[in-house]
Design a protein around this motif. Structure first.
Motif, PDB file in Angstrom:
ATOM      1  N   GLY A  11       0.812  -1.217   0.000  1.00  0.00           N
ATOM      2  CA  GLY A  11       0.000   0.000   0.000  1.00  0.00           C
ATOM      3  C   GLY A  11       0.840   1.258   0.000  1.00  0.00           C
ATOM      4  O   GLY A  11       0.521   2.229  -0.688  1.00  0.00           O
ATOM      5  N   ALA A  12       1.935   1.255   0.744  1.00  0.00           N
ATOM      6  CA  ALA A  12       2.821   2.427   0.772  1.00  0.00           C
ATOM      7  C   ALA A  12       3.473   2.659  -0.583  1.00  0.00           C
ATOM      8  O   ALA A  12       3.589   3.793  -1.039  1.00  0.00           O
ATOM      9  N   LEU A  14       2.278   1.654  -3.558  1.00  0.00           N
ATOM     10  CA  LEU A  14       1.268   2.027  -4.548  1.00  0.00           C
ATOM     11  C   LEU A  14       0.695   3.417  -4.314  1.00  0.00           C
ATOM     12  O   LEU A  14       0.224   4.051  -5.257  1.00  0.00           O
ATOM     13  N   CYS A  15       0.735   3.904  -3.088  1.00  0.00           N
ATOM     14  CA  CYS A  15       0.193   5.232  -2.798  1.00  0.00           C
ATOM     15  C   CYS A  15       1.234   6.340  -2.888  1.00  0.00           C
ATOM     16  O   CYS A  15       0.889   7.511  -2.785  1.00  0.00           O
ATOM     17  N   SER A  16       2.481   5.985  -3.062  1.00  0.00           N
ATOM     18  CA  SER A  16       3.513   7.011  -3.160  1.00  0.00           C
ATOM     19  C   SER A  16       3.463   7.662  -4.539  1.00  0.00           C
ATOM     20  O   SER A  16       3.125   7.018  -5.525  1.00  0.00           O
ATOM     21  N   PRO A  17       3.776   8.953  -4.623  1.00  0.00           N
ATOM     22  CA  PRO A  17       3.677   9.651  -5.907  1.00  0.00           C
ATOM     23  C   PRO A  17       4.810   9.259  -6.853  1.00  0.00           C
ATOM     24  O   PRO A  17       5.980   9.464  -6.559  1.00  0.00           O
TER      25      PRO A  17
END
Length: 79
Positions: A11-12, A14-17
């Motif tokens: 999740g970290a 995939l959610c990082s820009p």
């Protein structure tokens, strides 16, 4: 504990820009889970996404996409 670490790391990531480095056109496909809940029940379905994008120049681009959240029948019982 081990069951929590992998989803948290994923999740970290995939959610990082991440900057889009597309110099021309690209196609994006995705799969996930949609969830609908009300006071009585919770239903889950498979969600599918597809998107097409292209860079117009170094600054501007566009992306068109579609998300299908699944087919959830939420009718009133007995009707």
């Amino acid at each position: 504990m081990k069951k929590i670490i992998l989803p948290a790391l994923l999740g970290a990531v995939l959610c990082s820009p991440w900057p889009a480095l597309a110099e021309s056109a690209y196609l994006k496909l995705g799969i996930g889970q949609s969830r609908y809940s009300d006071s009585i029940d919770t239903m889950r379905e498979r969600a599918l996404t597809v998107a097409y994008g292209a860079a117009l120049d170094a600054t501007w681009g566009y992306e068109l996409g579609y998300v299908h959240f699944g087919d959830i029948d939420v009718g009133v019982p007995g009707l």
